[in-house]
Write an enzyme that holds these catalytic residues in place. Structure first.
Site, mmCIF file in Angstrom:
data_model
loop_
_atom_site.group_PDB
_atom_site.id
_atom_site.type_symbol
_atom_site.label_atom_id
_atom_site.label_comp_id
_atom_site.label_asym_id
_atom_site.label_seq_id
_atom_site.Cartn_x
_atom_site.Cartn_y
_atom_site.Cartn_z
ATOM 1 N N GLU A 1 -4.128 7.532 7.126
ATOM 2 C CA GLU A 1 -4.861 8.256 6.090
ATOM 3 C C GLU A 1 -5.985 9.050 6.716
ATOM 4 O OE1 GLU A 1 -4.578 5.212 2.280
ATOM 5 O OE2 GLU A 1 -6.512 5.585 3.245
ATOM 6 N N LYS B 1 0.813 -1.222 0.000
ATOM 7 C CA LYS B 1 0.000 0.000 0.000
ATOM 8 C C LYS B 1 0.845 1.270 0.000
ATOM 9 C CE LYS B 1 -3.942 -2.275 0.411
ATOM 10 N NZ LYS B 1 -3.260 -3.546 0.031
ATOM 11 N N ARG C 1 -5.744 -7.621 -11.236
ATOM 12 C CA ARG C 1 -6.358 -8.872 -11.694
ATOM 13 C C ARG C 1 -7.749 -8.556 -12.251
ATOM 14 N NH1 ARG C 1 -10.122 -8.593 -7.584
ATOM 15 N NH2 ARG C 1 -9.248 -7.984 -5.581
ATOM 16 N N HIS D 1 -16.770 -4.503 4.606
ATOM 17 C CA HIS D 1 -15.757 -4.266 3.588
ATOM 18 C C HIS D 1 -15.804 -5.275 2.445
ATOM 19 C CE1 HIS D 1 -13.947 -1.128 6.026
ATOM 20 N NE2 HIS D 1 -14.042 -1.948 7.064
#
Lengths: 506, 176, 506, 176
Positions: free
Chosen positions: A199, A116, A291, A234
């Protein structure tokens, strides 16, 4: 073009890739674990080889063995589908070393986007907007300083994380210490790496993602956006394309950002840039999935482009052959992921034999499924049994079609999420198309099936229960001869015995 | 036949009267309303129910001894359906758990057979009286081993609900 | 808009209309003959009523009873589907008298288009090109004079005819007398009317038809063409849209002609103008079908327009809401009609229980079916069990997809035309798209399945037969206990008895 | 086991040797080539056959006593599969239709049991010898009623195809 491709996957995505192969005149090689001998992806394949015992780590994740099977079968390429080895850079490297084409981006690109922090740095350098925050691996002190600077609320995230693990939302100053500590220990436990980054937490965020396609010749286009804000813990539940209320300008801007992101890493194949979109129309790069996505089919529905075929062509060294001007949005598409889960019981997996399977059909309906009547859903893998995709000229037509299709869809033997989807598809907030990722938590009780309340269906159910009980008793009597014995629990067996008069039971 | 159908969640219980009119067609009474329901044979497939023209597809899954999970138009119901006579007998069985056992008619009917006389030794589960009710012959067995202490009915006699049929006295009582 | 519609039909088209109703929030009322209680169209309906014994004349064709059911159920409109009462002007009139909306054109329009001679006159007056020939009811003398004038070859046709009955091709002068005589007697026998007319016989004709949609406000558009030249004994087998090699100019010209034809009769609803197209690009009006066609789905696939919904909207008095400029062709679609017929045995009907039914799925595949696993195909009605429609960005993609879908499609218990379709879809002439209505006669032996010739499949079949026999014997033994008895034909029963050693049979 | 598989249309006949290796896995020999075939259990659904990696879906429909219609990848085959031993016995039965009946071993095997002695009267269908061959015990019965005229084997003996097992003489012959 390849003559033979091995699909290193199972379930609906393996079937999806086999279909693309067959339409291209390519032979498809399936692999199967011991419980999957009778699975649909095996039945659709031209060749099939066992790859090990049921646990994925001993079968579908065995890199060396899979490459070995591919070579032995004479497959020139491997399609990884999604999940399993799809985003494993080492697998891509192994394929390359062994002279088998990996249908996807290069291993180093996957590793770059898989981390990330590195991904954020790369995107920032390419001018792609990212959520305000750090890209560094932070000490606790640095973290506190950054939180001070960005301002609460913030999200503390594991650098190596994914799927919600190692993520911590901090809204109040007094939660900071605990949040850092927990995130670090979760990250360590889950990924063996306690690196963190921070973040800004985007309020009322919507999950908008852009599909990109790129070839090895520098051509890169996007196929517009998908909205995936209907999520439970999620996990995406329902997706639609195009997104709700996305203006052509915003669409073009996000598309450009996604293409820039892909070009920055010399991307090849199909990929997806995920963004958060806030209520003011600001969007932030979240991550890139290197992907084919579960929800690629809704993009296929509105553009007509066969994404899996495009992946194969590009991997075979062909040019993309589609320019940005060649694609446009036609109509609207929705996808509902049908899981073998019990929506009445915390969405617990519901494995078992599918005794009756009647998928919907007709205009504007696509079903991508990995099962059939008589198939078994095992507890070893992802519980998704089918993807239901509807297309309509307008959003409301695709919604109406989805409701109609859900109503037609019958799966008996296992519990599925179909009733939950039906409730979402009737919810006024969903129908207005004004929802964010908090929808299921705020409007669906986090994912609870509303209990059926009275009405005609209730009356019929009560009477049908009586009929079903009567029929069962009668059937038992028939099997036992002409004498009706009570059930084990019934006092009849202890001190009663009845015989029915008349023709019925003789 | 009368079934008690209860909702496993709300615990509400409803009485459903059922009569087979012809193959697959039933006359059903629920809360005072009688309707005809046409239930398509469904083997391993899905039920199609037509109630006064209204058509419903229903997925029925048996759950345990008496349970049926029924899914109709996206609504899932968890129901228990028990033959009311079985239920009544269960209650009766509980009520007569010790001492001399009085066996009563659990519904109106006609005595079509009496197997024993007063004083006969009977074993638990041995047939004593056959009662015809609701088109069924119900053979009423001795609830315990012992001796027929009382026999209140004759063959051909019609009895009302609650009428005493016979009493079985346990051996200890007989010898005291 | 209507709240409730009765569908005066069965099978896949009834299911098709029910789907449209459900997507529009309209309740659907089914009718069923005694053998159809368990049919799919009943299972999908909101209400269902019996309409009589199995023969269509006593159930699905009983006009008064059907209107009565509609009124009793409170249905405001009736959709007739295709076949049965769909082109019966008297039924449309009856509906109107009884205050139920007939979803289709007015009765007099149907009658006008139903009579071939009147239709030709009407079209000629509207400036629509027709096949050179007569529009008169001819005496034999007049007929001979006309044949002289037009020149051989000619087709002698029954004015009241249809479906190939009462049609006679005359190529040589010496066939004229016999042709007239036979056509007249067939016409008399089939339709109770021996009126004849004569048309120029078009050599190597292609069957191209134009879909039109019209409302009650004078709006009328066309949805381009379908090519239906793959026919077996005048029955369409495979259709595609758009047609092969139709230039935009020819398409526009034929579209204009079809719209002119529809406007000439003040048409309302969905209709189809059938044309013959010759090798030089000349087209001739053949007839107008005043109903939804079996093959409407391929037009839906390339335009996105839901034709059945449009029919319902227009019948409810709404405007069409689509202008000619709103529609365009996107990609290519093919339909294969899957019949319960034995392609190895002269396409004789093959009724029975569908023991296994696994329709194809995935990208670009639509299945419109009237059956399900466990359903029975009865000999009382049309033997079509499903329509398989594939869409692709190009013709070759839709062809490849159709092949792939046919391969996936499994129907067990009855014979179907699937193997025949597979052979058509691999035929070089079909692949080139250069065929006419003579294709099946000239290139497929009139409809004969080529015998499988050796190859891998043959080897596997031979071995599988042995396995199947072994398994059956074993299963019989298991059922009979531990001793294997021979079958009735076997000498084992007469003087032999065998027992298997080892665990298998104990 | 050996099956004779013939095509009902071309009349061509093939010999298929079958051996079950494990549940659903068979070793098959056809025209000198031996392969392993993995056949997925299929109950009411469709066969999946894997032969040396090649996967085929096959729809198999039984036709009459020995017939199988097999559809593989759009190709339909009409086959008859008969156990070769049944076939041999049929031929044998025809060959020995009258007079003294000689019964021969139809394949190599081991005599595990002899039920009779020379001179014994036997009824048609009575077991005389048990021959073990191909993992099966084959009880060889008297083809006609009569007397054991000859008995050529002993328990424990191994015999080849065509070896004489025993001869049964019909009663008339015995009395002449």
């Amino acid at each position: 073009m390849f003559k033979k491709i091995l699909i290193a996957n199972r379930g609906e995505i393996a079937v999806r890739v086999i279909r693309a192969c067959h339409e291209m005149g390519i032979e498809a090689v399936a692999i199967y674990s011991d419980v999957d001998r009778d699975a649909l992806h095996v039945r659709y394949a031209d060749e099939a080889y066992p790859c090990g015992p049921p646990p994925a780590a001993e079968s579908y994740l065995r890199m060396e063995r899979i490459v070995e099977i591919a070579k032995r079968a004479g497959a020139e390429a491997i399609h990884p589908g999604y999940g399993f080895l799809a985003e494993n850079g080492d697998f891509a490297d192994l394929c390359e070393r062994e002279g088998v084409v990996f249908i996807g981006p290069a291993g180093d690109v996957m590793r770059k986007m898989g981390d990330k922090v590195t991904a954020r740095q790369t995107m920032e350098a390419a001018g792609v907007p990212i959520v305000p925050g750090t890209t560094e691996r932070l000490s606790d002190a640095e973290a506190r300083a950054w939180i001070e600077k960005i301002g609460l609320p913030v999200m503390i995230k594991a650098s190596a994380g994914g799927g919600g693990k190692g993520m911590r939302l901090v809204r109040r100053p007094e939660e900071i210490e605990q949040g850092l500590k927990r995130a670090r220990s979760e990250a360590k436990a889950s990924f063996g790496d306690d690196s963190l980054y921070i973040e800004k937490f985007v309020e009322q965020p919507r999950h908008i993602e852009i599909q990109v396609l790129a070839d090895g010749f520098g051509n890169c286009i996007h196929l517009f956006e998908r909205e995936c804000s209907i999520q439970r813990r999620h996990q995406k539940v329902i997706e639609e394309a195009p997104g709700n209320g996305i203006t052509p300008e915003l669409r073009a801007e996000m598309g450009r950002a996604a293409v820039a992101a892909a070009k920055a890493v010399h991307y090849r194949g199909a990929g997806t840039c995920e963004f958060l979109l806030d209520a003011e129309g600001n969007f932030y790069f979240l991550e890139m999935n290197t992907r084919v996505q579960v929800e690629h089919a809704i993009t296929e529905a509105i553009t007509g482009v066969d994404i899996v075929k495009a992946m194969i062509r590009v991997a075979a060294g062909e040019e993309l052959g589609i320019d940005q001007e060649d694609v446009s949005i036609s109509g609207h598409a929705i996808e509902a992921r049908i899981y073998a889960e019990d929506p009445e019981n915390k969405f617990l997996p519901s494995p078992g034999e599918i005794v009756v399977y009647r998928p919907p059909g007709g205009i504007g309906v696509r079903v991508d499924s990995g099962v059939y009547q008589g198939a078994r859903v095992t507890p070893h893998y992802d519980p998704m049994v089918a993807k239901l995709i509807t297309w309509g000229r307008t959003r409301s037509e695709s919604v109406e079609r989805m409701r109609r299709a859900l109503r037609e869809f019958v799966v008996k033997g296992i519990k599925t999420s179909i009733p939950f989807h039906e409730q979402v598809l009737h919810h006024p907030i969903f129908l207005e198309g004004r929802y964010d990722t908090g929808f299921i938590d705020e409007h669906m009780g986090g994912g609870v099936l509303r209990t059926a309340d009275g009405g005609q269906e209730h009356r019929v159910a009560l009477m049908l229960a009586a009929v079903a009980a009567w029929r069962r008793d009668k059937e038992r009597a028939r099997r036992a001869g002409s004498v009706v014995h009570g059930s084990g629990q019934s006092p009849w067996r202890a001190f009663g015995l009845r015989r029915q008069l008349g023709g019925g039971l003789r | 036949m009368i079934y008690q159908v209860s909702d496993r969640k709300t615990k509400e219980t409803h009485r459903v009267e059922l009569q087979e009119v012809s193959e697959g067609v039933y006359r059903l009474t629920l809360e005072g309303r009688t309707v005809e329901m046409n239930v398509a044979k469904s083997g391993r497939t899905i039920y199609s129910v037509i109630e006064e023209g209204r058509q419903f597809e229903a997925v029925v899954d048996e759950q345990g001894a008496h349970g049926f999970d029924i899914l109709i138009r996206g609504r899932l119901f968890h129901l228990e359906a028990v033959d009311e006579r079985s239920l009544l007998l269960t209650q009766q069985a509980k009520a007569t758990a010790s001492g001399p056992q009085a066996v009563e008619a659990e519904m109106p009917g006609k005595v079509v057979k009496v197997h024993c006389s007063v004083g006969d030794e009977v074993e638990e589960g041995q047939g004593v009286v056959v009662l015809e009710a609701m088109k069924m012959e119900n053979e009423i067995f001795a609830p315990i081993s012992g001796r027929i202490a009382e026999l209140s009915v004759r063959e051909g006699e019609t009895v009302e609900t609650g009428a005493l049929l016979f009493v079985v006295a346990p051996p200890e009582e007989g010898s005291s």
